[in-house]
Design a protein around this motif. Structure first.
Motif, PDB file in Angstrom:
ATOM      1  N   VAL A  87       2.076 -10.720  45.582  1.00 58.55           N
ATOM      2  CA  VAL A  87       2.131  -9.283  45.855  1.00 58.55           C
ATOM      3  C   VAL A  87       1.722  -9.049  47.299  1.00 58.55           C
ATOM      4  N   VAL A  88       2.505  -8.229  47.991  1.00 57.31           N
ATOM      5  CA  VAL A  88       2.219  -7.937  49.399  1.00 57.31           C
ATOM      6  C   VAL A  88       2.594  -6.493  49.686  1.00 57.31           C
ATOM      7  N   GLN A  89       1.932  -5.894  50.629  1.00 58.95           N
ATOM      8  CA  GLN A  89       2.270  -4.534  51.028  1.00 58.95           C
ATOM      9  C   GLN A  89       3.492  -4.536  51.939  1.00 58.95           C
ATOM     10  N   ALA A  90       4.183  -3.432  51.951  1.00 57.35           N
ATOM     11  CA  ALA A  90       5.334  -3.292  52.836  1.00 57.35           C
ATOM     12  C   ALA A  90       4.920  -3.589  54.273  1.00 57.35           C
ATOM     13  N   GLY A  91       5.771  -4.335  54.958  1.00 58.46           N
ATOM     14  CA  GLY A  91       5.462  -4.752  56.318  1.00 58.46           C
ATOM     15  C   GLY A  91       4.777  -6.101  56.408  1.00 58.46           C
ATOM     16  N   ARG A 101      14.710 -10.675  59.539  1.00 60.45           N
ATOM     17  CA  ARG A 101      13.401 -10.607  58.887  1.00 60.45           C
ATOM     18  C   ARG A 101      13.023 -11.918  58.192  1.00 60.45           C
ATOM     19  N   PHE A 102      14.018 -12.589  57.632  1.00 54.79           N
ATOM     20  CA  PHE A 102      13.773 -13.826  56.890  1.00 54.79           C
ATOM     21  C   PHE A 102      14.290 -15.021  57.702  1.00 54.79           C
ATOM     22  N   MET A 121       9.386 -14.937  55.037  1.00 54.46           N
ATOM     23  CA  MET A 121       9.804 -13.547  54.870  1.00 54.46           C
ATOM     24  C   MET A 121       8.833 -12.634  55.600  1.00 54.46           C
ATOM     25  N   ASN A 122       9.327 -11.945  56.607  1.00 46.98           N
ATOM     26  CA  ASN A 122       8.515 -11.026  57.401  1.00 46.98           C
ATOM     27  C   ASN A 122       9.000  -9.600  57.230  1.00 46.98           C
ATOM     28  N   ASN A 123       8.146  -8.664  57.573  1.00 45.35           N
ATOM     29  CA  ASN A 123       8.490  -7.241  57.482  1.00 45.35           C
ATOM     30  C   ASN A 123       9.096  -6.922  56.117  1.00 45.35           C
ATOM     31  N   LEU A 124       8.400  -7.328  55.087  1.00 41.86           N
ATOM     32  CA  LEU A 124       8.917  -7.138  53.732  1.00 41.86           C
ATOM     33  C   LEU A 124       9.002  -5.662  53.370  1.00 41.86           C
ATOM     34  N   LYS A 125      10.015  -5.343  52.581  1.00 38.52           N
ATOM     35  CA  LYS A 125      10.260  -3.972  52.151  1.00 38.52           C
ATOM     36  C   LYS A 125      10.201  -3.905  50.626  1.00 38.52           C
ATOM     37  N   VAL A 153       6.684  -6.252  46.466  1.00 44.31           N
ATOM     38  CA  VAL A 153       6.326  -5.573  47.709  1.00 44.31           C
ATOM     39  C   VAL A 153       5.979  -4.130  47.370  1.00 44.31           C
ATOM     40  N   SER A 154       4.758  -3.757  47.618  1.00 42.68           N
ATOM     41  CA  SER A 154       4.310  -2.402  47.307  1.00 42.68           C
ATOM     42  C   SER A 154       4.463  -1.499  48.525  1.00 42.68           C
ATOM     43  N   SER A 155       4.739  -0.244  48.248  1.00 41.34           N
ATOM     44  CA  SER A 155       4.949   0.710  49.353  1.00 41.34           C
ATOM     45  C   SER A 155       3.657   1.391  49.744  1.00 41.34           C
TER      46      SER A 155
END
Length: 115
Positions: free
Chosen positions: A11-15, A66-67, A82-86, A113-115
């Motif tokens: 789990v990761v935050q957006a960005g 991004r990837f 994977m960077n700058n995830l949306k 990816v959470s917003s």
């Protein structure tokens, strides 16, 4: 047979960023194209990125810039940075390869990816 074992989801935050890794093994594995697909809830599985044993790469338009996919032929591994995830990148990501005209898939790793 060919075995593909993925790691690195979470789990990761957006960005934010995540790195997925996949290790291939098995008597029938040949160092052909390897890559990553993903399947979001309610959607069909789609290609994210593929890399040939010579290093040629293909990316889905949605992840270009991004990837980044890479592989280590000596270790039979393929990674996906994977960077700058949306939030729309949320999906189960599957490692893929083809050997002797047979497709092989990993069990998948969930990326949220959470917003």
């Amino acid at each position: 047979q060919v075995s593909l074992v993925e790691s690195g989801g979470g789990v990761v935050q957006a960005g934010g960023s995540l790195r997925l890794s996949c290790a291939a093994s098995g008597s029938r594995f040949r160092s052909n194209a390897m890559g990553w697909y993903r399947q979001a809830p309610g959607k069909q599985r789609e290609m994210v990125s593929v890399i040939t044993n010579g290093g040629g790469t293909v990316y889905a338009d949605s992840v270009k810039g991004r990837f980044t996919i890479s592989r280590d032929n000596a270790k039979n591994t393929v990674d996906l940075q994977m960077n700058n995830l949306k939030p729309e990148d949320t999906a189960v990501y599957y490692c893929y390869t083809v050997s002797w005209d047979t497709d092989y898939w990993g069990e998948g790793t969930l990326v949220t990816v959470s917003s």
